[in-house]
Each structure stands twice: as C-alpha cells, then as structure tokens.
Design a protein around this motif. Structure first.
Motif, mmCIF file in Angstrom:
data_model
loop_
_atom_site.group_PDB
_atom_site.id
_atom_site.type_symbol
_atom_site.label_atom_id
_atom_site.label_comp_id
_atom_site.label_asym_id
_atom_site.label_seq_id
_atom_site.Cartn_x
_atom_site.Cartn_y
_atom_site.Cartn_z
ATOM 1 N N ASP A 1 -25.500 -19.774 26.589
ATOM 2 C CA ASP A 1 -24.865 -19.211 25.389
ATOM 3 C C ASP A 1 -24.641 -17.707 25.480
ATOM 4 O O ASP A 1 -25.238 -16.932 24.727
ATOM 5 N N GLU B 1 -23.082 -23.209 29.653
ATOM 6 C CA GLU B 1 -22.966 -23.223 28.194
ATOM 7 C C GLU B 1 -24.339 -23.153 27.511
ATOM 8 O O GLU B 1 -24.479 -22.539 26.462
ATOM 9 N N TYR B 2 -25.348 -23.803 28.111
ATOM 10 C CA TYR B 2 -26.674 -23.804 27.481
ATOM 11 C C TYR B 2 -27.303 -22.411 27.449
ATOM 12 O O TYR B 2 -28.262 -22.185 26.731
ATOM 13 N N THR C 1 -21.566 -16.113 25.316
ATOM 14 C CA THR C 1 -20.139 -15.882 25.092
ATOM 15 C C THR C 1 -19.827 -14.823 24.041
ATOM 16 O O THR C 1 -18.678 -14.602 23.726
ATOM 17 N N GLY C 2 -20.854 -14.175 23.498
ATOM 18 C CA GLY C 2 -20.586 -13.133 22.508
ATOM 19 C C GLY C 2 -21.209 -13.465 21.168
ATOM 20 O O GLY C 2 -21.528 -14.616 20.893
ATOM 21 N N PRO C 3 -21.436 -12.444 20.332
ATOM 22 C CA PRO C 3 -22.198 -12.600 19.093
ATOM 23 C C PRO C 3 -21.676 -13.700 18.167
ATOM 24 O O PRO C 3 -20.485 -13.798 17.914
ATOM 25 N N LEU C 4 -22.598 -14.523 17.672
ATOM 26 C CA LEU C 4 -22.281 -15.490 16.623
ATOM 27 C C LEU C 4 -22.376 -14.801 15.264
ATOM 28 O O LEU C 4 -21.552 -15.016 14.390
ATOM 29 N N ALA D 1 -26.125 -10.272 22.573
ATOM 30 C CA ALA D 1 -25.238 -11.386 22.905
ATOM 31 C C ALA D 1 -25.157 -12.361 21.742
ATOM 32 O O ALA D 1 -24.249 -13.184 21.667
ATOM 33 N N PHE D 2 -26.107 -12.256 20.818
ATOM 34 C CA PHE D 2 -26.138 -13.209 19.709
ATOM 35 C C PHE D 2 -25.861 -12.541 18.361
ATOM 36 O O PHE D 2 -25.199 -13.111 17.506
ATOM 37 N N TRP E 1 -33.060 -17.508 18.307
ATOM 38 C CA TRP E 1 -32.012 -17.825 19.286
ATOM 39 C C TRP E 1 -32.559 -17.698 20.708
ATOM 40 O O TRP E 1 -32.374 -18.588 21.543
ATOM 41 N N ALA F 1 -33.899 -24.435 25.976
ATOM 42 C CA ALA F 1 -32.769 -25.104 26.641
ATOM 43 C C ALA F 1 -32.921 -25.036 28.162
ATOM 44 O O ALA F 1 -32.578 -25.977 28.881
ATOM 45 N N SER G 1 -34.820 -20.478 21.489
ATOM 46 C CA SER G 1 -34.064 -21.718 21.662
ATOM 47 C C SER G 1 -33.433 -21.771 23.044
ATOM 48 O O SER G 1 -33.375 -22.827 23.684
ATOM 49 N N ARG G 2 -32.959 -20.617 23.487
ATOM 50 C CA ARG G 2 -32.344 -20.516 24.808
ATOM 51 C C ARG G 2 -33.394 -20.778 25.899
ATOM 52 O O ARG G 2 -33.126 -21.478 26.878
ATOM 53 N N ASP G 3 -34.596 -20.244 25.709
ATOM 54 C CA ASP G 3 -35.691 -20.519 26.654
ATOM 55 C C ASP G 3 -35.980 -22.015 26.699
ATOM 56 O O ASP G 3 -36.206 -22.587 27.767
#
Lengths: 244, 244
Positions: free
Chosen positions: B237, B234-235, B239-242, B15-16, B130, B137, B133-135
């Motif tokens: 994240d 949104e937190y 939405t697809g690979p950055l 996803a990232f 990433w 958030a 960071s998500r954890d």
C-alpha cells in the motif's frame, strides 16, 4: 447503556481497556449500520477495493487467499467480536477474501467512523490497535505452526486457540465450544488434506484428548491437551485490562 | 519543524496520512527518548514483559521466535521507520525476540506516550494502525509464501518486498539497496538451509535477475524478477495518502 455493553467486541476490548461510559457510547455508535450476510457467499473479494470494515456480532467467517494454482489458504477464522477487513480498509485493497461460514450479523464501519471514534476517545484507538496486534500474533503463531508443528500438535493448538478466543467473548470454556467448521475448513487452514484431518481428529479422540463431532468441540483433558500442543496462551493476552 | 520531518517513520506514515504541523510535532515528541543498541545482543527477549516499544531510526533488526528444539524462525526484519515491539507492548509480553543486526538507533515509546499522542491527534492513531496492518499483511504473505512458493520464487519475493519497504523510506530503488543480512538470516527467514540459500542466490544471479553480494542487492531486471516472483506490491500500500 444498552445491548452494546454486552456485545462481543465490547467484551473483547474490555479485556484490554476498562471502558468508560463515554467509550461504551462511542462503541455503540460504531455498531449502528447493521448488515446481514448469507453463508457461503463472499462478502469481500481478494483484490477488491475495500470501502468498509465490519464488526462481527454473530456467526463465523473465514478469511482466505486464493493461490494462482486454485488452492485456498485459509489465513484465519473470525468469531463474534472480531473485526473483518480492518486491515483491508486501511490498506485500501483487500489482500484476501471473506466468506461467511454460517449466516452472520455484522456492523459496517467506514474509515471516517473510525477516525471520528478515535477523536472522541483515544483509549479506544489503543484498544483497537491491541485487537489488531493480537490478530497479528495469531498469524505469527500460524506461520510458526505450519513450519514447525506436526499435524496432531498443529490441530490441537488450533482447537485450543479457538477455544480461548471464544471464551473471551463468553462462547466457550475449558469444557469445549460449538464450532461450525467442516473438515475442509480445517484442511485449508492447517495445510492438510481432508483425509489427513479426519485421521488426526480420530487420533486425538482415541487418545482421550479432544473430540470434534457434530458441530461441537469437547475437551476431555484440557491440561494434557495443552501440554501435548505446547499451547501457551500468553500471545492471546487475556489476563485482564492493562489500561485501567 | 526539524529533523523529524524527514525521519523514516514520518516518511513512511506520510504514505498514508498527509501529516499536519501539529501531527509532525506530536511525532517529534515520540522520538524524544533516543537509545542505541549494539549488534548481536537481544534488545527484547521472548517471554519478557514488554515495557516499551521502539521506533527504529537507523539500522536493521530481526525479530524471531526460538523453537523448543532450538531452531530459530525469523518472523520479520525491521528497517528504519518500523516499529519494534509495538505488538509486544500492547500484549504486555513479547511473543518473540529482537536482535539488532547492526548497531542501531531507536526511540523508546511507552504505552502512555502513545495514548497521549493519540489524544492529541487521532489521525496519527489511524496512521499507526495502518502501519500495524501493513506489518500484518507482510506476515500473511510470508505464511502463504512458506506454504506455497518454491525456494527461488520465495527468495525473489523476499528481496523485492524488502526493496519496496526500503524505497518507501528513501533507502532503495528499482536498481537495488544496501542490505546487511547474512545467508543465515535469509535461511532462518525463508525456512531454507544456508547451503540452499547459497544455491538459490547463484541461480537468481546466473539468470540475470538479481545479485546479492557484498552487502548489496542489485536488481538486474526488475520487471522480469517481479513476474518470476509473482510479486504484487499492493499489500504494501504505497500509492499515496488515503487521508488527505
């Protein structure tokens, strides 16, 4: 090697990784894009697309979330050596706002800078992951604190945690530290009213534990304060490099 | 490329980062030391020196802190694709305990494994940063939730968050998901009593929003539940690979 060898971030990461010359040079390049921000004006807004993270080199910042009802929950404060918005830049959108508490100096870091630095020295990636993990451990402590600690112990724990963080970058000791926070900052961070903060600080002072006055925190009896707050600094992991 | 291409962690990190063949191979090697743990027995104790982190591949785990008064604060749940104790291994001492909720499968990861993987592919380091960071958030959301959301909205938000996390690894949808948590788990995570949890779940069910029964969460009206909980994913994240 120049000033970066003594930058707050370098001092902090050195608690986890014994940095080589190459790693110091890579860290130095991360500090290239220097920026200044003035006190009181948000540098990143909640909901804003995050384009860069920052390494704070001087000054204090608070990160907060605004609630639908207009109240503010301060999630954490950043002190020199801390990343600002590392999470936001990785998650693309900032889930909170950053406001400098005093005028600050920071280095801007793009995702591409980070990737490049990690490619050059994977130990640095591990060190930054360590710093992010430590930040998360602090948020977990705050979560537990808001749920379980009474107001006096919560304040004492908070002042001790800040002292340990500052000591790591050479800005505090078991005697105390300079602190630009107002009672409103403390209130929004600890889930108390400003009046309550005032009363709690008076109690701690009158108990001979700690005085916070005129921008300075003075620990009067560090050991007794630690017992009182049930403060175990192990989660801050400051005992010396794991990676030799 | 074998099964790891479809492992939950791979799905999640995808996803990232759009993972290359090399990165998939490095991830596969991180999955080599497979371990099983039985339900209900701590796999890591609070205060224990952490020697390894784990990648959860099957089953659910809860991470919690015991308070001095014997009560338990559940910090988070881990689902397939999540790291367990990544923070602990970097901070050397676990600041909390991990208990499998059902029998689980996990891969053991040593700090040296991580360093080696980062050396081979720095993009993987960024992807793991990433995930960390998500954890973080999520913990921030829980902090705000305990402070500010009422019990009904807190429960609704929690069930929606779990649903989104599970959807990312192919184990949930906007229809619902299988969930082995008991009312005691929900109580200790949300700061409610078991009786209160029972009442809240009944209210949400009777409002036609969501039913949690017999190990399954069924969303009846995903849009209305999202509004009710003020859930903005949104937190998380997703939405697809950055990183292309």
């Amino acid at each position: 090697m120049t000033s970066v060898e003594h930058s707050p971030l370098t001092r902090k990461l050195s608690a986890f990784v014994a940095l080589s010359e190459v790693e110091l040079a890579v860290l130095e390049r991360l500090h290239q894009r220097r920026r200044s921000f003035v006190a009181g004006r948000d540098m990143v807004h909640q909901g804003q697309t995050a384009r860069a993270a920052y390494i704070l080199s001087a000054g204090w910042v608070c990160s907060y979330k605004l609630q639908a009802d207009g109240t503010r929950q301060i999630v954490d404060f950043q002190v020199p050596g801390d990343f600002l918005g590392l999470r936001s830049v990785l998650l693309r959108t900032s889930d909170h706002s950053f406001e400098p508490i005093v005028d600050i100096e920071a280095a801007e870091v793009l995702t591409s800078d980070l990737l490049e630095a990690f490619a050059q020295t994977p130990r640095l990636a591990t060190a930054i992951l360590w710093a992010a993990s430590r930040d998360e451990a602090m948020v977990v402590e705050h979560l537990v604190g808001i749920g379980r600690r009474d107001a006096d112990a919560r304040m004492a724990h908070f002042l001790l945690e800040l002292g340990s963080r500052l000591a790591l970058v050479g800005m505090g000791s078991k005697e105390g530290y300079d602190c630009p926070l107002t009672q409103y900052h403390l209130a929004d961070a600890l889930g108390l009213s400003a009046v309550h903060v005032n009363r709690v600080l008076r109690q701690l002072r009158e108990s001979g534990l700690v005085t916070f006055r005129d921008g300075h925190v003075a620990f009067h009896d560090y050991g007794r304060l630690t017992d009182f707050a049930d403060f175990d600094p192990e989660y801050l992991d400051q005992t010396g490099p794991l990676l030799a």
